[in-house]
Design a protein around this motif. Sequence first.
Motif, mmCIF file in Angstrom:
data_model
loop_
_atom_site.group_PDB
_atom_site.id
_atom_site.type_symbol
_atom_site.label_atom_id
_atom_site.label_comp_id
_atom_site.label_asym_id
_atom_site.label_seq_id
_atom_site.Cartn_x
_atom_site.Cartn_y
_atom_site.Cartn_z
ATOM 1 N N VAL A 367 8.566 13.859 29.821
ATOM 2 C CA VAL A 367 9.473 14.097 30.649
ATOM 3 C C VAL A 367 9.166 13.889 31.701
ATOM 4 N N GLU A 368 11.015 13.763 32.248
ATOM 5 C CA GLU A 368 10.729 13.088 33.655
ATOM 6 C C GLU A 368 9.961 13.370 34.604
ATOM 7 N N SER A 369 11.212 14.806 34.722
ATOM 8 C CA SER A 369 11.337 16.314 35.707
ATOM 9 C C SER A 369 11.964 17.537 34.366
ATOM 10 N N PHE A 370 11.367 18.803 35.299
ATOM 11 C CA PHE A 370 12.289 19.723 35.319
ATOM 12 C C PHE A 370 13.292 19.656 36.413
ATOM 13 N N GLY A 371 14.364 20.340 35.382
ATOM 14 C CA GLY A 371 15.878 20.609 36.253
ATOM 15 C C GLY A 371 16.956 21.716 36.406
ATOM 16 N N THR A 372 17.504 21.183 36.623
ATOM 17 C CA THR A 372 18.854 22.058 35.867
ATOM 18 C C THR A 372 20.323 21.522 35.826
ATOM 19 N N ALA A 373 21.135 21.900 35.434
ATOM 20 C CA ALA A 373 22.001 21.429 34.358
ATOM 21 C C ALA A 373 23.382 22.068 35.324
ATOM 22 N N ASP A 374 24.324 20.817 34.963
ATOM 23 C CA ASP A 374 25.739 21.570 36.102
ATOM 24 C C ASP A 374 25.813 22.493 35.938
ATOM 25 N N ASP A 375 25.792 23.885 34.625
ATOM 26 C CA ASP A 375 25.665 25.294 34.147
ATOM 27 C C ASP A 375 24.613 25.948 34.506
ATOM 28 N N GLY A 376 23.598 25.533 35.388
ATOM 29 C CA GLY A 376 22.705 26.296 35.837
ATOM 30 C C GLY A 376 21.475 26.104 34.799
ATOM 31 N N ALA A 377 21.593 25.345 33.863
ATOM 32 C CA ALA A 377 20.844 25.988 32.541
ATOM 33 C C ALA A 377 19.544 25.221 33.059
ATOM 34 N N ALA A 378 18.335 25.461 32.460
ATOM 35 C CA ALA A 378 17.269 25.293 32.899
ATOM 36 C C ALA A 378 17.747 23.780 31.585
ATOM 37 N N ILE A 379 16.425 22.759 32.010
ATOM 38 C CA ILE A 379 16.133 21.517 31.287
ATOM 39 C C ILE A 379 15.864 20.412 31.492
ATOM 40 N N ASN A 380 15.561 19.180 30.448
ATOM 41 C CA ASN A 380 14.330 18.201 31.212
ATOM 42 C C ASN A 380 15.315 17.573 31.625
ATOM 43 N N VAL A 381 14.456 16.858 32.060
ATOM 44 C CA VAL A 381 15.295 15.186 32.056
ATOM 45 C C VAL A 381 14.817 13.811 31.871
ATOM 46 N N ASP A 543 -5.043 10.931 25.634
ATOM 47 C CA ASP A 543 -5.424 12.934 24.808
ATOM 48 C C ASP A 543 -4.971 13.968 25.212
ATOM 49 N N ALA A 544 -4.230 14.732 24.387
ATOM 50 C CA ALA A 544 -3.643 15.786 24.969
ATOM 51 C C ALA A 544 -5.490 16.406 25.588
ATOM 52 N N ASN A 545 -6.313 16.001 24.941
ATOM 53 C CA ASN A 545 -7.770 17.160 25.921
ATOM 54 C C ASN A 545 -7.145 16.628 27.201
ATOM 55 N N SER A 546 -6.700 15.609 28.202
ATOM 56 C CA SER A 546 -7.037 15.484 29.559
ATOM 57 C C SER A 546 -6.315 15.885 30.293
ATOM 58 N N GLY A 547 -6.476 15.415 31.232
ATOM 59 C CA GLY A 547 -6.363 15.980 32.261
ATOM 60 C C GLY A 547 -6.880 17.735 33.631
ATOM 61 N N GLY A 548 -7.413 17.744 32.741
ATOM 62 C CA GLY A 548 -9.167 19.453 33.040
ATOM 63 C C GLY A 548 -7.926 20.183 32.995
ATOM 64 N N GLN A 549 -8.291 21.154 33.612
ATOM 65 C CA GLN A 549 -8.089 22.489 33.464
ATOM 66 C C GLN A 549 -6.588 22.930 33.607
ATOM 67 N N SER A 550 -5.806 21.974 34.247
ATOM 68 C CA SER A 550 -3.986 21.902 34.079
ATOM 69 C C SER A 550 -3.628 21.428 33.105
ATOM 70 N N GLY A 551 -4.546 20.239 32.286
ATOM 71 C CA GLY A 551 -3.810 19.613 31.584
ATOM 72 C C GLY A 551 -2.758 18.518 31.225
ATOM 73 N N PRO A 552 -2.612 17.246 30.456
ATOM 74 C CA PRO A 552 -1.717 16.465 31.257
ATOM 75 C C PRO A 552 -0.456 16.591 31.775
ATOM 76 N N GLU A 553 0.618 16.058 32.108
ATOM 77 C CA GLU A 553 1.755 16.283 32.928
ATOM 78 C C GLU A 553 2.285 15.825 31.943
ATOM 79 N N PRO A 554 3.565 17.253 32.437
ATOM 80 C CA PRO A 554 5.024 16.673 31.171
ATOM 81 C C PRO A 554 5.313 15.128 31.334
ATOM 82 N N SER A 555 4.852 14.050 32.232
ATOM 83 C CA SER A 555 6.486 12.857 32.109
ATOM 84 C C SER A 555 4.449 11.698 31.222
ATOM 85 N N GLN A 556 3.371 12.381 31.418
ATOM 86 C CA GLN A 556 2.858 11.204 29.955
ATOM 87 C C GLN A 556 2.977 11.952 28.587
#
Length: 569
Positions: A367-381, A543-556
């Motif tokens: 996903v590119e980012s986490f956002g909010t739709a016009d109705d206030g719903a939490a969405i994935n951009v 690899d899904a095991n990448s990114g150290g303790q924080s894990g991969p970025e959502p944009s990966q």
Amino acid sequence: MSEEPQGGHVDDPSSASRARRAARAADDPGDGANTPRYADSAAKRRRGRLRPRWGRIAALAMALVLFVVVAAAGIYIWRANAGIKRSGAIADKTSQSSDLDLLVMGLDSRVDVNGNALPSDIYDALHSGDASDGGLNSNVLMYVHVPADGSQASVFAIPRDDYVDFPGCPDGVCKGKIKEAYGYAADAKTQELDKQGKTGQDAYQQARDAGRAAEVRTVEQFLGVEIDHFIEVTMVAFFQIAQVVQPITVCVNEKTVDTYSGADFKAGEQDINAEQAMAFVRQRRDTDNPDLAFTDLDRSRRQQAFIASLLVKLKKTNLLTNPGQLDKLVQVAQQNTVLDKNLKISQLTSLATSLEGSKLNFYTLPVESFGTADDGAAINVVDKAKIQGIVRSILHPGQSASPSASASASGSASYSPTYGMGATVSVMNESGVTGAAASLVGQLTGFGFTAGQATNGADILQESSVSYGSAVAGQAKQLAQQLGGLSANADSTLGANAVVVHMGTGFTGWPSASPSAASSAASTGGSSVSPSASSTAIPSAVDANSGGQSGPEPSQLTQISGGGIPCVK
């Protein structure tokens, strides 16, 4: 204890439209039978949110578990005449390819495939409320592609909150979370049947079929693929299967504790039972270590790791040759599974062969980012062009990520410069953008189409689609895929060689044959240029095991390979 909001990945606030989609088993005063209906009470929906949500998040993993077991035990299931429910929701789809393209849907539902309430001991075990909770959201969406030679199976996890277009605007909603297409379409069908005085089990199944068909179309349009088959399961299946196959060996990178889900895992490999498996796939936070920030994408990777571990166990044990164990799995499938009626045993057998070792790769789409739709719903951009480029590059390695140079969604042929020969293309402009129809007709002549009419529609619509006459189905379907994975539908009112593109406000699929023309159209107020003409880069999988303790970025884009016990966050 209830789930708390976190990271843009919680259920939307209740509203009248969302409440309509909540499925429940209730007495129907019309015939006295226990007939599944749709709840209209927003208050009931809100009360359900206060309960622990084992089932809601378990749905993120159980679909593929059951799918793997059904595939691997397919021959036994058919010989046993198990009576698994079949659906004709997409029976009119015909594939031009011998590849297997299948959608796995896992529903946020507390009822079985007939809409009936589950035994009370199941609700007690899952801590998931009762039949009035949950709904018909497809919280699991997995697109599975197996080439005809069985050489490499690819499984793509689609995050449930990706904000996408809904083909046909079911229930009057043209855009929303990808998981919601099923529920909106089912509700729209229910209202239609209610007006006709139709209720009962037959009406319920018609509504479910409408939801299934809509979800398939939505995923096709988003990924730019053609899906010929589906497997649908309800949320209770995961727990029941975990009870049969326990213990399962899993691995996590860090010691982690979550008092909400009950997760309590040490670092490294460990054997877990059915209840721990529920916690493993539903964990969404660490209550001891806030640096371990979880999202829905991490839970997708958890479920993939669980599937990979399950496959290792199935290969090492005699589980699928044990009649007693198979009987238990078949019972789960009978109660909680729906297959499309055209899915053949030979295809399941081929699929089972491909689901092992290096032949299997799991991907979680970014996903590119986490956002909010016009109705206030939490969405994935999300970036639709990037997503379609990713899928094409994986399914057709070595070919251009551009639709015009890549293989078609059916896998049968590339978009040659003259694939439209024999068809006359017209464009109905329903986007409100002046000149867009004429521009598109001009570009499509570069692909061999004969130029037809460019007209403006009486209404402004969001959805784009392609319709075609009886003699040009192949040209129309390739065109629909090149224009961003639009739906393609036969229309008996058209001439045999006619193709019509209905261009709505959400149209983004400008073809890439003449980038200058596409850019010109965009500069006059047309929709954005095609993926090949954009500057969007196609990311490589990490690899899904990448990114150290924080894990991969959502944009990966992340990958898990089969054949071992993956270690994940």
